[in-house]
Write a protein that holds these residues in place. Structure first.
Motif: not given
Length: 240
Positions: A29-56
């Motif tokens: 969010a610091d880098d791209i802005g809160i409006e651009s933050l999405s679960m998909r982009k976060l998953a890409q940043e972490l190198g995981v599938a989006p569904m992996a985020l929903y465990k946390h």
């Protein structure tokens, strides 16, 4: 270490957990802005599938709650000692520095419908500082209302100041027209230090304005405390 197909050592990726997800979300969010933050982009940043985020985190709202918790955890702990006014001032200004590091945070804090536990902990600690300083629960109730968003280190201005035209001639004409119609506004708007990033408009040093208002409030709270202020007493305006 694990091994690739050709036998080369491959560094093992740190296991995904809730803290890693939240800290990565704050950094993104610091880098791209809160409006651009999405679960998909976060998953890409972490190198995981989006569904992996929903465990946390159950959903985007829970993610935002957790991000607020990460930021509030950056605020300095309360100062020891009997000087409640200085302790409150230090804590609030530390919160301000945390939010200045994450410029999107005020909007997210204001959008929360339920406060995460760490947010309640922060508010509880501020209340505790006033009570430890001898202020009554009655006065402290009104103090927290008066502080409003300032307890988090930011303020929301009622009337944002429009950006003046870049052209010098047009800018001078705008100020002439404003001076004719609103002379008192122009009189105070043309004094003081300059801070182009100020939330209170050009011509204002945002940090100084914030500290000025905070100190005025703290001085007023101290005066009311020393006078034994109580709500519901004739002459006291606040009643609830």
């Amino acid at each position: 270490m694990s091994r690739s197909e050709n036998g080369a050592a491959v560094p093992r990726r740190a296991p995904l957990n809730r803290e890693r997800v939240l800290r990565a979300a704050v950094a993104l969010a610091d880098d791209i802005g809160i409006e651009s933050l999405s679960m998909r982009k976060l998953a890409q940043e972490l190198g995981v599938a989006p569904m992996a985020l929903y465990k946390h985190v159950a959903n985007k709202e829970e993610l935002l709650d957790g991000m607020v918790s990460v930021i509030v955890a950056e605020v300095d702990p309360p100062l020891p000692g009997p000087d409640w006014k200085n302790a409150v001032r230090h804590r609030i200004l530390s919160a301000r520095q945390a939010l200045l590091r994450h410029s999107w945070a005020p909007r997210v804090i204001e959008s929360r419908t339920q406060a995460p536990p760490v947010v309640l902990d922060y508010m509880n600690s501020l209340i505790g500082m006033f009570l430890a300083g001898g202020l009554s629960a009655d006065l402290t109730h009104h103090v927290m209302h008066a502080l409003g968003s300032r307890m988090w280190g930011f303020t929301q201005e009622v009337f944002p100041t429009p950006q003046p035209p870049a052209d010098p001639g047009m800018r001078a004409a705008m100020f002439r027209q404003a001076a004719e119609r609103f002379p008192h506004i122009v009189a105070i708007a043309t004094v003081g230090a300059h801070d182009d990033a100020s939330s209170v408009g050009q011509g204002c040093d945002d940090q100084s304005e914030f500290e000025f208002a905070l100190d005025v409030l703290l001085d007023g709270f101290e005066r009311l405390h020393n006078e034994g202020w109580r709500s519901g007493v004739p002459g006291n305006r606040a009643a609830g």
